[in-house]
Structure formats: structure tokens, C-alpha cells
Scaffold this active site. Structure first.
Site: not given
Ligand code: 8YV
Length: 332
Positions: A241, A270, A288
Site C-alpha cells: 500500500r 495515488e 496499482h
């Protein structure tokens, strides 16, 4: 005929999953990839008994209080740091996530990033695409060995274990790991992984991969001080993360070559990416996508949908995060 209960799908999902849900519920779906603002989310959730969410929607005490009919939130993700689970439990809202279905796919991608980072895949491709390749040389884009090196894993849940197996069995790597709690001996043996403290992990890893869940305690678990303990030849990969790594400190360390390279699939704040990371050459950047195969993303969406159906029709969710509230304070 009484109308069906209503649910919200907060992000666009596959049409057949929507149809699957429509057999049981009135479905409202965000048909775009735009994230609802907190106020929009609360507005859309009015009158809804369930919701499918992704890591982008924060579901906390305020949402639970503002949406008194909401009984279940199903994250299309294994990570659930966007949920305040204790607050949801207190409010009687069941929360679910999508473990297992993404483990192997995400481990594959973790390994892809280890390989790409160690072997300078994107850096050398950019060089080639820019027309800079006009001769070959013996040390051109020479990277770090992967096979036979030491793989360090921080966070040894299902995905960490799947990465350990790939490293040990596929690449003959020596695997060391650090985790909140040590694995049992049988699992350690099966993963061929040795438990070490965090300082040893940082000091000994040739390739360090982060696979731990985000929590307030893990914020900047890898910052300037931790990077300083790593080998100057080491690589760092984050598929966990954003926020676990101090991205600004990492960019500086990469620029100063205090570690060799990094591979990042997740970022602080993000989809924004720290501007300094965009200008250092020795970092592989991906948006991601660690769980992004069609098969796995479909399985994640299906599991989230099935959690909502199973809970709201039979009271038995498949992968609950707070099952203890069922029959003891859960909203009905
Ligand atoms: C998700 C992830 O795709 O499962 C997770 O925790 O990080 C990814 O697999 C992403 O969070 C979208 O919900």
C-alpha cells in the site's frame, strides 16, 4: 410484489456481476471510473442495504451514521484500510474483503516487479525507445542477480508466502522474512523461509519486497532510516500500500544511489505519484495493477457480490472481516 432491497456498486464492475446482483437487489451503479466524493457516496448510499466498494471509498463511522439502512460493505480488494472496521462493527455494519482469489496472481506480479527492478527492464526499454541504443557494451544495463540471491519479505501473509515459494523453489533464493507474528514451523518449512528481525531483514536482503497491510503503525515503515540500513546494491519492491514507504525519502535515496533500484505498484496519495519518483531512472512504476488479470479481477468482483448476496439473503457472508457482530449487534 414487494420491491427488492437496494444496493450500490460504487465503481464500474463487469456487466454479468451486475446481472448476478440484480437477481436479488435493485442495483444502482456508478457507471464510471470516477470516485465518488465522500458527500456523493453518502448521498448514493441513502436507502441502500449493501454496497460494493474498492480501496478508493472510505467507509467509516460518519458513513455508517449517515446511512442508517446500510448493513454490509463488500470491498473488491483484500486490503481494507479504507474501512474503519471497529467503527463499522460498533455501528452494526458487516464488512467483507476478497482474500485468496488474488493471492497467486498478486505474487506473480510481485515477482515480475522484482525481476524488472533487478534487471532494469523499463530503464533499458526507455533507453531503446529513445533511440539511444547505438552500440552494445559488456556492462550495459548490468543489473543484480535474482537467482541464488537473498529475498527479504516484509509481511508474511498469504501473498508473502506465495512469493517466498516462487523465490525458493523457482529461483533458488535464500528467503528471509519479518512479520508481526512468526509463522508456524510447518509453514516456514513449506515456504523455505527463515524468520528474522526487521533490522536483519533490511541488512541482509538483496531484494526486499513489501507485502504487509497498511495501518497507522506501518505508516512509513520504510523511510530514510530503514533505507540507510539496506545494502547499496539492494532493490526494494512495494506491492502493499502507498504510505508504507516514504516516497520522498525513497526518491532521494534512489537519486543518490543509496540503494540500486525500486519497483513500485502503490503510492502515497495515488493516483498521484511523487514528482521526484517520475524523474529518477532507477525505479519501475506501475499503476496499482498487481491483481490485474481479467480472471482475478472477475473473481474478486464475484466474491464481493457473493458476500453481499450470502449475507443479505442467508446471514452468512463468505469472507467477513467482523463476523462477530452477526446476531450480536448487526443491523437488521
Ligand atoms: C485492488 C489491492 O485491485 O486487493 C487489494 O488490496 O490492492 C488490489 O488488488 C485495489 O485495492 C482496488 O480495490
Amino acid at each position: 410484489m414487494p420491491s427488492k432491497p437496494a444496493i450500490l456498486i460504487a465503481r464500474k464492475v463487469f456487466p454479468d456481476i451486475v446481472d448476478h446482483l440484480r437477481a436479488h437487489f435493485e442495483v444502482e451503479m456508478n457507471d464510471t471510473d470516477d470516485v465518488y466524493s465522500p458527500a456523493q457516496l453518502i448521498e448514493r448510499l441513502q436507502g441502500k442495504v449493501g454496497a460494493l466498494t474498492t480501496g478508493s471509498e472510505r467507509i467509516d463511522a460518519a458513513v455508517a451514521a449517515a446511512c442508517p439502512q446500510l448493513r454490509v460493505v463488500a470491498n473488491i480488494a483484500v486490503g481494507f484500510n479504507n474501512f474503519d472496521v471497529p467503527a463499522l462493527s460498533a455501528a452494526g455494519v458487516l464488512a467483507t474483503n476478497t482474500p485468496d482469489v488474488l493471492t497467486e496472481t498478486t505474487a506473480d506480479f510481485g515477482f515480475a516487479l522484482i525481476m524488472a527492478t533487478a534487471r532494469r527492464l523499463t530503464e533499458s526499454e526507455h533507453f531503446l525507445r529513445a533511440g539511444q541504443w547505438n552500440r552494445w557494451s559488456l556492462d550495459m544495463f548490468a543489473g543484480a542477480e535474482v537467482h541464488g540471491s537473498t529475498l527479504g519479505i516484509l509481511g508474511m501473509g498469504r501473498i508473502g508466502q506465495a512469493i517466498a515459494r516462487r523465490g525458493a523453489l523457482g529461483f533458488g533464493m535464500k528467503v528471509i522474512y519479518h512479520n508481526r507474528s512468526r509463522l508456524d514451523a510447518a509453514t516456514e518449512a513449506e515456504c523455505r523461509a527463515r524468520y528474522v528481525d526487521k533490522a536483519t531483514l533490511l541488512r541482509e536482503a538483496d531484494h526486499l519486497i513489501l507485502v504487509l497491510p497498511y495501518s497507522a503503525e506501518n505508516h512509513h515503515a520504510i523511510g530514510a532510516a530503514e533505507i540507510a540500513q539496506m545494502k547499496p546494491t539492494a532493490t526494494l519492491v512495494n506491492i502493499a500500500r502507498g504510505g508504507i514507504v516514504d516516497d520522498a525519502a525513497l526518491a532521494q535515496a534512489l537519486r543518490e544511489r543509496r540503494i540500486a533500484a525500486a519497483g513500485l505498484d502503490v503510492f502515497e496519495g495515488e493516483p498521484k505519484v511523487h514528482p521526484d519518483l517520475l524523474t529518477v531512472p532507477n525505479v519501475v512504476l506501475t499503476p496499482h495493477i498487481a491483481s490485474a488479470t481479467m480472471q482475478t479481477r472477475r473473481a474478486m468482483a464475484k466474491l464481493a457480490a457473493d458476500n453481499v448476496i450470502a449475507y443479505l439473503t442467508e446471514g452468512r457472508p463468505i469472507t467477513p472481516l467482523n463476523a462477530e457482530i452477526i446476531g450480536k449487534g448487526a443491523r437488521e
